[in-house]
Design an enzyme around this catalytic site. Sequence first.
Site, PDB file in Angstrom:
ATOM      1  N   CYS A 298      13.379 -21.614  28.685  1.00 35.56           N
ATOM      2  CA  CYS A 298      13.369 -23.013  29.105  1.00 35.56           C
ATOM      3  C   CYS A 298      13.472 -23.926  27.886  1.00 35.56           C
ATOM      4  O   CYS A 298      13.241 -23.508  26.757  1.00 35.56           O
ATOM      5  CB  CYS A 298      12.069 -23.362  29.843  1.00 35.56           C
ATOM      6  SG  CYS A 298      11.640 -22.238  31.184  1.00 35.56           S
TER       7      CYS A 298
ATOM      8  N   ARG B 277      12.792 -31.081  31.765  1.00 38.59           N
ATOM      9  CA  ARG B 277      12.919 -29.691  31.334  1.00 38.59           C
ATOM     10  C   ARG B 277      14.026 -28.985  32.096  1.00 38.59           C
ATOM     11  O   ARG B 277      14.385 -29.362  33.236  1.00 38.59           O
ATOM     12  CB  ARG B 277      11.596 -28.958  31.544  1.00 38.59           C
ATOM     13  CG  ARG B 277      11.103 -28.840  32.984  1.00 38.59           C
ATOM     14  CD  ARG B 277      11.496 -27.551  33.695  1.00 38.59           C
ATOM     15  NE  ARG B 277      11.144 -26.352  32.977  1.00 38.59           N
ATOM     16  CZ  ARG B 277       9.929 -25.820  32.964  1.00 38.59           C
ATOM     17  NH1 ARG B 277       8.948 -26.373  33.685  1.00 38.59           N
ATOM     18  NH2 ARG B 277       9.700 -24.708  32.286  1.00 38.59           N
TER      19      ARG B 277
ATOM     20  N   ASN C 291       8.126 -20.548  29.046  1.00 40.76           N
ATOM     21  CA  ASN C 291       7.869 -19.128  28.837  1.00 40.76           C
ATOM     22  C   ASN C 291       7.580 -18.825  27.370  1.00 40.76           C
ATOM     23  O   ASN C 291       8.286 -19.295  26.467  1.00 40.76           O
ATOM     24  CB  ASN C 291       9.095 -18.335  29.309  1.00 40.76           C
ATOM     25  CG  ASN C 291       8.731 -16.971  29.834  1.00 40.76           C
ATOM     26  OD1 ASN C 291       7.603 -16.741  30.269  1.00 40.76           O
ATOM     27  ND2 ASN C 291       9.682 -16.051  29.814  1.00 40.76           N
TER      28      ASN C 291
END
Length: 321
Positions: A2, A18, A81
């Site tokens: 991400c 995001r 992550n």
Amino acid sequence: MCTAVRFSSEEGSAYLGRNLDWSCGYGEAVRITPKGFEIPWAFANAAPAEHAAIGMCVDFQGYPLFFDCGNDAGLAVAGLNHPGCAEYAPQAVEGKTNVAAYEFPLWVAANFSTVAEVKAALEDAIVVNKAIDEAFPVSYLHWIIGDATRSIVVESRADGLHVFDNPVDVLANHPNFEWHLTNLRTYITATPDMPAPAKWGRAKLAPFGAGAGMRGIPGDVYSPSRFVKAAYLNANYPEQSGERANVMRMFHTLGNVSMVEGASAMANGEFEKTVYTSCFSGETGRYYFSTYDDFAVRYASLADAEGAAPDKLVECELKQF
């Protein structure tokens, strides 16, 4: 994998967005936790939310497992992550504010108004390795938290929480945040300016056109590369005025570090793609998003929860941007 970005408008309002990159979605949807929503904390007594929050989540039996969200004070948070780097406390510790890993975004958005408030609360907090249910194993993440003036990065490691001021207002994945900041020094000669012609011996060399100063900025989707490119774009994008221009700024920036199916395989052979892109506006309380299969930007608003009973999540009415 991400990428996340925060910036402020000319009017001083916060925008945090995001990309969520993975090989598949999780049935995620936009939900609102109304002010007063009763939150069953894992390590504390249930308590009503001090702030309403909106964001993308998995709605698990009426509990929002937020990927990212923003609240009615203009504070926003996104989890990215970070496996192999993140480590959580194995169990709750007496005398600490114990936050289960799955609770962290809601804990931030429900309880605080500013980054300064969050940072103060984190001094006595730990993130605990606890899942909400065996159907949703613990995800190893780090988080970007932003308001109208700044952002911080929160990383949980074996020795506890590490909180960093984020001068570039960007976050990606591996490795740890301070490595990413150091790595930016590799690209300090990059510039959006048009280079002047050069003379090599008797040869006069002129650029082919715009973009020559940006040469060296990576274009692949490796985590360090996405961090560098997002930081470069965020630093050089002209400040914008008004909601529409700032939302478009976010989607243009994140579009430059998005993942296209077929470009990057995970260890299991499945291809990552940008499942969705989001943008939270602290000015209007709107949550904008698009998906891999639908570029159209839609949004929902915290205003959708006005008058809603605080005893359940609010399903949002989606509108076209």
